[in-house]
Scaffold this motif. Structure first.
Motif, PDB file in Angstrom:
ATOM      1  N   PRO A 144       0.514  -1.384  -0.098  1.00 18.63           N
ATOM      2  CA  PRO A 144      -0.124   0.401   0.067  1.00 18.63           C
ATOM      3  C   PRO A 144       0.909   1.295  -0.296  1.00 18.63           C
ATOM      4  O   PRO A 144       2.088   0.795   0.892  1.00 18.63           O
ATOM      5  CB  PRO A 144      -0.630  -0.263   1.372  1.00 18.63           C
ATOM      6  CG  PRO A 144      -0.714  -0.835   2.211  1.00 18.63           C
ATOM      7  CD  PRO A 144       1.342  -2.018   1.673  1.00 18.63           C
ATOM      8  N   GLY A 145       0.012   2.241  -0.588  1.00 15.89           N
ATOM      9  CA  GLY A 145       1.446   3.573  -0.897  1.00 15.89           C
ATOM     10  C   GLY A 145       0.738   5.045  -0.694  1.00 15.89           C
ATOM     11  O   GLY A 145       0.848   5.615   0.007  1.00 15.89           O
ATOM     12  N   LEU A 146      -0.754   4.429  -0.624  1.00 16.23           N
ATOM     13  CA  LEU A 146      -1.390   6.024  -0.656  1.00 16.23           C
ATOM     14  C   LEU A 146      -2.823   5.338   0.149  1.00 16.23           C
ATOM     15  O   LEU A 146      -3.807   4.097  -0.654  1.00 16.23           O
ATOM     16  CB  LEU A 146      -2.097   6.320  -2.114  1.00 16.23           C
ATOM     17  CG  LEU A 146      -2.718   8.067  -1.919  1.00 16.23           C
ATOM     18  CD1 LEU A 146      -1.375   8.607  -0.980  1.00 16.23           C
ATOM     19  CD2 LEU A 146      -2.597   8.609  -3.777  1.00 16.23           C
ATOM     20  N   VAL A 147      -3.622   5.630   0.950  1.00 17.43           N
ATOM     21  CA  VAL A 147      -4.434   4.919   1.693  1.00 17.43           C
ATOM     22  C   VAL A 147      -5.947   6.246   2.864  1.00 17.43           C
ATOM     23  O   VAL A 147      -5.102   7.453   3.409  1.00 17.43           O
ATOM     24  CB  VAL A 147      -4.215   4.182   2.811  1.00 17.43           C
ATOM     25  CG1 VAL A 147      -5.599   3.574   3.318  1.00 17.43           C
ATOM     26  CG2 VAL A 147      -3.448   2.902   2.288  1.00 17.43           C
ATOM     27  N   GLY A 148      -7.026   6.244   1.737  1.00 14.94           N
ATOM     28  CA  GLY A 148      -7.446   7.142   2.443  1.00 14.94           C
ATOM     29  C   GLY A 148      -8.951   6.613   1.426  1.00 14.94           C
ATOM     30  O   GLY A 148      -9.918   6.652   1.557  1.00 14.94           O
ATOM     31  N   LEU A 199      -4.692   2.650  -3.092  1.00 16.83           N
ATOM     32  CA  LEU A 199      -3.361   2.655  -4.069  1.00 16.83           C
ATOM     33  C   LEU A 199      -2.315   2.064  -3.657  1.00 16.83           C
ATOM     34  O   LEU A 199      -1.770   2.564  -2.341  1.00 16.83           O
ATOM     35  CB  LEU A 199      -3.500   3.944  -4.593  1.00 16.83           C
ATOM     36  CG  LEU A 199      -4.587   4.658  -5.006  1.00 16.83           C
ATOM     37  CD1 LEU A 199      -4.286   6.300  -5.585  1.00 16.83           C
ATOM     38  CD2 LEU A 199      -5.271   4.091  -5.380  1.00 16.83           C
ATOM     39  N   ASP A 200      -1.373   1.199  -5.107  1.00 15.76           N
ATOM     40  CA  ASP A 200      -0.258   0.402  -4.625  1.00 15.76           C
ATOM     41  C   ASP A 200       1.020   1.979  -4.032  1.00 15.76           C
ATOM     42  O   ASP A 200       0.468   2.240  -5.035  1.00 15.76           O
ATOM     43  CB  ASP A 200      -0.200  -0.614  -4.943  1.00 15.76           C
ATOM     44  CG  ASP A 200       0.012  -0.609  -6.522  1.00 15.76           C
ATOM     45  OD1 ASP A 200       0.303   1.038  -7.288  1.00 15.76           O
ATOM     46  OD2 ASP A 200      -0.593  -1.200  -7.576  1.00 15.76           O
ATOM     47  N   GLN A 201       2.700   1.455  -4.524  1.00 13.98           N
ATOM     48  CA  GLN A 201       3.072   2.102  -3.714  1.00 13.98           C
ATOM     49  C   GLN A 201       3.393   2.224  -6.174  1.00 13.98           C
ATOM     50  O   GLN A 201       4.675   3.384  -5.228  1.00 13.98           O
ATOM     51  CB  GLN A 201       4.847   1.384  -3.345  1.00 13.98           C
ATOM     52  CG  GLN A 201       3.987   0.968  -1.955  1.00 13.98           C
ATOM     53  CD  GLN A 201       5.765   0.573  -1.301  1.00 13.98           C
ATOM     54  OE1 GLN A 201       6.666   0.613  -2.009  1.00 13.98           O
ATOM     55  NE2 GLN A 201       5.561   0.585  -0.094  1.00 13.98           N
ATOM     56  N   THR A 202       3.287   2.108  -6.460  1.00 13.57           N
ATOM     57  CA  THR A 202       3.469   3.217  -7.894  1.00 13.57           C
ATOM     58  C   THR A 202       3.030   3.801  -8.267  1.00 13.57           C
ATOM     59  O   THR A 202       3.101   5.411  -9.751  1.00 13.57           O
ATOM     60  CB  THR A 202       2.825   1.792  -8.943  1.00 13.57           C
ATOM     61  OG1 THR A 202       1.145   1.810  -9.152  1.00 13.57           O
ATOM     62  CG2 THR A 202       3.575   0.516  -8.976  1.00 13.57           C
ATOM     63  N   ALA A 203       1.652   4.338  -6.996  1.00 14.88           N
ATOM     64  CA  ALA A 203       1.987   5.899  -7.196  1.00 14.88           C
ATOM     65  C   ALA A 203       2.816   6.813  -6.818  1.00 14.88           C
ATOM     66  O   ALA A 203       2.635   8.138  -6.323  1.00 14.88           O
ATOM     67  CB  ALA A 203       0.528   5.853  -6.001  1.00 14.88           C
ATOM     68  N   TYR A 204       3.912   6.578  -6.341  1.00 18.49           N
ATOM     69  CA  TYR A 204       5.068   6.910  -6.218  1.00 18.49           C
ATOM     70  C   TYR A 204       5.941   7.379  -7.243  1.00 18.49           C
ATOM     71  O   TYR A 204       6.249   6.652  -7.183  1.00 18.49           O
ATOM     72  CB  TYR A 204       6.230   6.456  -5.398  1.00 18.49           C
ATOM     73  CG  TYR A 204       5.164   5.825  -4.097  1.00 18.49           C
ATOM     74  CD1 TYR A 204       4.397   5.940  -2.876  1.00 18.49           C
ATOM     75  CD2 TYR A 204       6.494   4.801  -2.638  1.00 18.49           C
ATOM     76  CE1 TYR A 204       3.868   5.882  -1.674  1.00 18.49           C
ATOM     77  CE2 TYR A 204       5.319   4.586  -1.633  1.00 18.49           C
ATOM     78  CZ  TYR A 204       4.885   4.865  -1.050  1.00 18.49           C
ATOM     79  OH  TYR A 204       4.365   4.651   0.402  1.00 18.49           O
ATOM     80  N   SER A 205       6.670   8.858  -7.190  1.00 18.55           N
ATOM     81  CA  SER A 205       6.936   9.190  -7.985  1.00 18.55           C
ATOM     82  C   SER A 205       8.401   8.519  -8.746  1.00 18.55           C
ATOM     83  O   SER A 205       8.795   8.765  -9.466  1.00 18.55           O
ATOM     84  CB  SER A 205       6.893  11.083  -7.517  1.00 18.55           C
ATOM     85  OG  SER A 205       8.154  11.525  -7.147  1.00 18.55           O
ATOM     86  N   GLY A 206       9.138   8.083  -6.941  1.00 20.18           N
ATOM     87  CA  GLY A 206      10.579   7.268  -7.351  1.00 20.18           C
ATOM     88  C   GLY A 206      11.391   8.739  -8.358  1.00 20.18           C
ATOM     89  O   GLY A 206      12.552   8.310  -8.522  1.00 20.18           O
ATOM     90  N   GLU A 207      11.453  10.531  -7.535  1.00 17.81           N
ATOM     91  CA  GLU A 207      12.365  10.861  -8.730  1.00 17.81           C
ATOM     92  C   GLU A 207      13.287  11.385  -7.745  1.00 17.81           C
ATOM     93  O   GLU A 207      14.895  11.303  -8.650  1.00 17.81           O
ATOM     94  CB  GLU A 207      10.688  12.033  -7.812  1.00 17.81           C
ATOM     95  CG  GLU A 207      11.656  13.641  -8.887  1.00 17.81           C
ATOM     96  CD  GLU A 207      11.450  14.499  -8.786  1.00 17.81           C
ATOM     97  OE1 GLU A 207      11.105  16.127  -9.181  1.00 17.81           O
ATOM     98  OE2 GLU A 207      10.089  14.367  -8.544  1.00 17.81           O
ATOM     99  N   TYR A 208      12.845  10.821  -6.638  1.00 19.82           N
ATOM    100  CA  TYR A 208      14.507  10.717  -5.543  1.00 19.82           C
ATOM    101  C   TYR A 208      14.856   9.483  -5.490  1.00 19.82           C
ATOM    102  O   TYR A 208      15.949   8.996  -4.094  1.00 19.82           O
ATOM    103  CB  TYR A 208      13.639  11.837  -4.269  1.00 19.82           C
ATOM    104  CG  TYR A 208      13.571  12.950  -4.532  1.00 19.82           C
ATOM    105  CD1 TYR A 208      14.425  14.250  -4.569  1.00 19.82           C
ATOM    106  CD2 TYR A 208      11.955  13.073  -4.410  1.00 19.82           C
ATOM    107  CE1 TYR A 208      13.679  15.372  -5.053  1.00 19.82           C
ATOM    108  CE2 TYR A 208      11.246  14.918  -5.154  1.00 19.82           C
ATOM    109  CZ  TYR A 208      11.574  15.694  -4.557  1.00 19.82           C
ATOM    110  OH  TYR A 208      11.756  16.919  -5.195  1.00 19.82           O
ATOM    111  N   ALA A 209      14.719   8.212  -5.875  1.00 19.07           N
ATOM    112  CA  ALA A 209      15.259   7.434  -5.585  1.00 19.07           C
ATOM    113  C   ALA A 209      16.488   7.143  -5.611  1.00 19.07           C
ATOM    114  O   ALA A 209      17.135   8.004  -7.128  1.00 19.07           O
ATOM    115  CB  ALA A 209      14.545   6.293  -6.442  1.00 19.07           C
TER     116      ALA A 209
END
Length: 214
Positions: A144-148, A199-209
């Motif tokens: 889970p990446g986004l819960v609400g 939503l799962d963690q594919t919602a993360y931008s990954g910009e700062y990974a």
């Protein structure tokens, strides 16, 4: 009896040099020979000593040149230490930022996933999401990446079951369900729906990974 003449040719020579003088001359000759031998030995020794001093002088010159080169290299390394320290600090800050921002969200695609299945007449009025945990290197589509919740407004009643079913089929949605339905008291004929979504963690931008990471 006839005498046989003895054959004789040349001038007769008699050595009248006294034996003492002959011995003296032999001693002088021997002394001169030893003097030359000693002089030659001294000359050879001087040449060897001079060669040794020359070799030592050249070795000292090379040693001085290498010491000067070493000092120059140490000076350059000292000058580059600040650059190395700055690069190390940058690397540490980049790693810290990557950890701190690992769950940075790409809000626009995340919201578009929710609103993309809504009927045209509906309006997204409010959403309240909590960001999930930091990626652990597993499958981002399983965490889970986004819960609400989010609220939508419609002028007509919606088939909320069909909407929830469609929302569950959206890529990146782990869970979706309805929470409540209310009718606006101020605007007659307006319906408000509150939905739960994960939503799962594919919602993360990954910009700062970090490079090479997820």
């Amino acid at each position: 009896m006839t005498a046989v003449p003895v054959p004789f040719s040349g001038v007769a020579r008699v050595n009248l040099m006294p034996r003492v003088e002959v011995a003296r001359r032999e001693r002088d000759k021997l002394v001169r020979m030893w003097v030359w031998l000693v002089f030659g030995a001294i000359l050879v020794a001087l040449l060897v000593i001079a060669g040794a001093f020359a070799f030592k002088f050249l070795a000292d010159q090379r040693l001085s040149a290498e010491q000067a080169r070493t000092s120059a290299l140490l000076t350059e390394i000292a000058a580059l230490s600040e650059v190395s320290q700055a690069l190390a600090t940058e690397s540490e800050l980049t790693a810290f930022r990557g950890e701190a921002m690992a769950n940075d969200l790409a809000w626009t695609p995340a919201i578009a996933k929710v609103t993309g299945i809504l009927p045209a007449e509906t309006t997204l009025t409010e959403f309240d999401f909590t960001v999930g945990g930091v990626p652990q290197g597993g499958d981002p589509a399983a965490e889970p990446g986004l819960v609400g919740t989010f609220s939508v407004d419609s002028p007509t009643p919606l088939d909320i079951v069909a909407i929830i079913r469609s929302l569950r089929g959206v890529e990146g949605v782990l869970y979706a369900d309805g929470q409540s339905v209310t009718t606006s008291q101020q605007s007659a004929g307006r319906y408000s729906y509150l939905l739960n979504v994960v939503l799962d963690q594919t919602a993360y931008s990954g910009e700062y990974a970090a490079e090479g990471g997820e």
